[in-house]
Motif scaffolding. Structure first.
Motif, PDB file in Angstrom:
ATOM      1  N   ARG A  95       0.826  -1.207   0.000  1.00 36.01           N
ATOM      2  CA  ARG A  95       0.000   0.000   0.000  1.00 36.01           C
ATOM      3  C   ARG A  95       0.858   1.253   0.000  1.00 36.01           C
ATOM      4  O   ARG A  95       0.505   2.263  -0.630  1.00 36.01           O
ATOM      5  CB  ARG A  95      -0.929  -0.021   1.208  1.00 36.01           C
ATOM      6  CG  ARG A  95      -1.929   1.130   1.247  1.00 36.01           C
ATOM      7  CD  ARG A  95      -2.875   0.987   2.436  1.00 36.01           C
ATOM      8  NE  ARG A  95      -3.725   2.137   2.556  1.00 36.01           N
ATOM      9  CZ  ARG A  95      -4.830   2.353   1.844  1.00 36.01           C
ATOM     10  NH1 ARG A  95      -5.202   1.449   0.962  1.00 36.01           N
ATOM     11  NH2 ARG A  95      -5.562   3.439   1.998  1.00 36.01           N
ATOM     12  N   GLU A  96       2.007   1.198   0.656  1.00 37.67           N
ATOM     13  CA  GLU A  96       2.878   2.368   0.755  1.00 37.67           C
ATOM     14  C   GLU A  96       3.517   2.728  -0.586  1.00 37.67           C
ATOM     15  O   GLU A  96       4.036   3.835  -0.750  1.00 37.67           O
ATOM     16  CB  GLU A  96       3.969   2.110   1.796  1.00 37.67           C
ATOM     17  CG  GLU A  96       3.432   2.005   3.224  1.00 37.67           C
ATOM     18  CD  GLU A  96       4.512   1.626   4.218  1.00 37.67           C
ATOM     19  OE1 GLU A  96       5.645   1.340   3.761  1.00 37.67           O
ATOM     20  OE2 GLU A  96       4.240   1.600   5.427  1.00 37.67           O
ATOM     21  N   GLN A 102      -4.626   5.281  -6.169  1.00 35.99           N
ATOM     22  CA  GLN A 102      -4.552   3.826  -6.229  1.00 35.99           C
ATOM     23  C   GLN A 102      -4.925   3.216  -4.888  1.00 35.99           C
ATOM     24  O   GLN A 102      -5.614   2.191  -4.832  1.00 35.99           O
ATOM     25  CB  GLN A 102      -3.146   3.387  -6.628  1.00 35.99           C
ATOM     26  CG  GLN A 102      -2.808   3.618  -8.088  1.00 35.99           C
ATOM     27  CD  GLN A 102      -1.363   3.275  -8.396  1.00 35.99           C
ATOM     28  OE1 GLN A 102      -0.455   3.588  -7.624  1.00 35.99           O
ATOM     29  NE2 GLN A 102      -1.146   2.628  -9.534  1.00 35.99           N
ATOM     30  N   GLN A 103      -4.489   3.833  -3.797  1.00 40.18           N
ATOM     31  CA  GLN A 103      -4.824   3.326  -2.469  1.00 40.18           C
ATOM     32  C   GLN A 103      -6.330   3.335  -2.237  1.00 40.18           C
ATOM     33  O   GLN A 103      -6.896   2.406  -1.652  1.00 40.18           O
ATOM     34  CB  GLN A 103      -4.126   4.165  -1.400  1.00 40.18           C
ATOM     35  CG  GLN A 103      -2.621   3.999  -1.367  1.00 40.18           C
ATOM     36  CD  GLN A 103      -1.968   4.903  -0.341  1.00 40.18           C
ATOM     37  OE1 GLN A 103      -2.631   5.693   0.333  1.00 40.18           O
ATOM     38  NE2 GLN A 103      -0.659   4.799  -0.207  1.00 40.18           N
ATOM     39  N   THR A 104      -6.999   4.376  -2.716  1.00 47.08           N
ATOM     40  CA  THR A 104      -8.449   4.469  -2.571  1.00 47.08           C
ATOM     41  C   THR A 104      -9.142   3.332  -3.315  1.00 47.08           C
ATOM     42  O   THR A 104     -10.104   2.730  -2.815  1.00 47.08           O
ATOM     43  CB  THR A 104      -8.957   5.814  -3.088  1.00 47.08           C
ATOM     44  OG1 THR A 104      -8.335   6.867  -2.351  1.00 47.08           O
ATOM     45  CG2 THR A 104     -10.468   5.920  -2.939  1.00 47.08           C
ATOM     46  N   SER A 108      -8.635  -0.403   2.170  1.00 42.30           N
ATOM     47  CA  SER A 108      -7.775  -0.493   3.340  1.00 42.30           C
ATOM     48  C   SER A 108      -7.136  -1.874   3.412  1.00 42.30           C
ATOM     49  O   SER A 108      -7.485  -2.794   2.679  1.00 42.30           O
ATOM     50  CB  SER A 108      -8.564  -0.216   4.620  1.00 42.30           C
ATOM     51  OG  SER A 108      -9.563  -1.200   4.803  1.00 42.30           O
ATOM     52  N   GLU A 109      -6.195  -2.024   4.332  1.00 41.07           N
ATOM     53  CA  GLU A 109      -5.448  -3.284   4.450  1.00 41.07           C
ATOM     54  C   GLU A 109      -6.370  -4.460   4.725  1.00 41.07           C
ATOM     55  O   GLU A 109      -6.161  -5.568   4.255  1.00 41.07           O
ATOM     56  CB  GLU A 109      -4.403  -3.156   5.562  1.00 41.07           C
ATOM     57  CG  GLU A 109      -3.499  -4.373   5.676  1.00 41.07           C
ATOM     58  CD  GLU A 109      -2.401  -4.163   6.699  1.00 41.07           C
ATOM     59  OE1 GLU A 109      -1.628  -5.106   6.909  1.00 41.07           O
ATOM     60  OE2 GLU A 109      -2.334  -3.069   7.292  1.00 41.07           O
TER      61      GLU A 109
END
Length: 218
Positions: A95-96, A102-104, A108-109
């Motif tokens: 994620r980092e 892209q994270q959106t 979430s994890e």
């Protein structure tokens, strides 16, 4: 590389992939560096062309100008690395590497119950230490064990965002794996393979082969 909006079919991408181990570069410019930060751009889609009357026009699709080749190379390297880290269970590090947008899209994890993986499993095969995650499932009446992982050294390079070092290390990793593959398969006790990115996937019946090590979440 070229892309086009293919109507209801989504985005169509055409890539020339000739044989050899060369890298994409802008003629006359320095070699592209995969390391370094990236910014999130918000450009409108459109490939610049000249109309029949000589005026500027656009066609549907996405265009990467030469001056953004390094930026695009970094985005691709980070996205590819994030896919690899996700495959081996290290979703936090993956994620980092992504842009905020892209994270959106990824979420979430632990976005969905039952879809999380624990990056806490290791094994030594053919003298090589791998780290990743494992899964247990039934295949008919037999309990099976699957392991997805990557060499500890490669994972460390990706976690440190050293994509240049990761790409440089891959050829030697592939060569060592080719020499030790049969030994690794015998120690695993089932089917195991490494892809061109350095990720391994193994499948075997429960209770055979080299025992997995559970080191706790990383």
């Amino acid at each position: 590389m070229a892309t086009a909006l293919a109507g209801s079919g989504g985005i169509e991408m055409l890539i020339l992939d000739p044989d050899g181990d060369g890298v994409l570069a802008v003629p006359g410019e320095r070699a592209l560096s995969l390391n370094g930060p990236i910014e999130e751009l918000h450009d409108f889609a459109g490939i610049p062309v000249k109309a029949s009357d000589g005026s500027d026009d656009t066609r549907p699709g996405f265009y990467i100008p030469p001056e953004r080749s390094e930026w695009f190379s970094r985005v691709l390297a980070r996205t590819s690395a994030a896919s690899l880290l996700t495959f081996v269970g290290d979703r936090k590090s993956a994620r980092e590497l992504l842009t905020p947008r892209q994270q959106t899209r990824v979420g979430s994890e632990y976005a969905l119950p039952g879809t999380d993986t624990v990056f806490d499993t290791g094994v030594v095969l053919g003298g090589m230490r791998f780290i990743g995650t494992d899964h247990v499932f039934r295949f008919g009446s037999r309990r099976m064990e699957a392991f997805s992982g990557v060499l500890v050294g490669l994972r460390q390079l990706l976690a440190e965002k050293d994509f240049q070092g990761y790409q440089s290390a891959l050829p030697s990793v592939q060569a060592v794996w080719a020499d030790r593959r049969q030994e690794a398969e015998a120690e695993w006790g089932g089917v195991i393979a490494m892809d061109t990115d350095g990720a391994v996937l193994g499948l075997r019946p429960m209770g055979v082969g080299q025992e997995l090590e559970y080191t706790g979440p990383h």
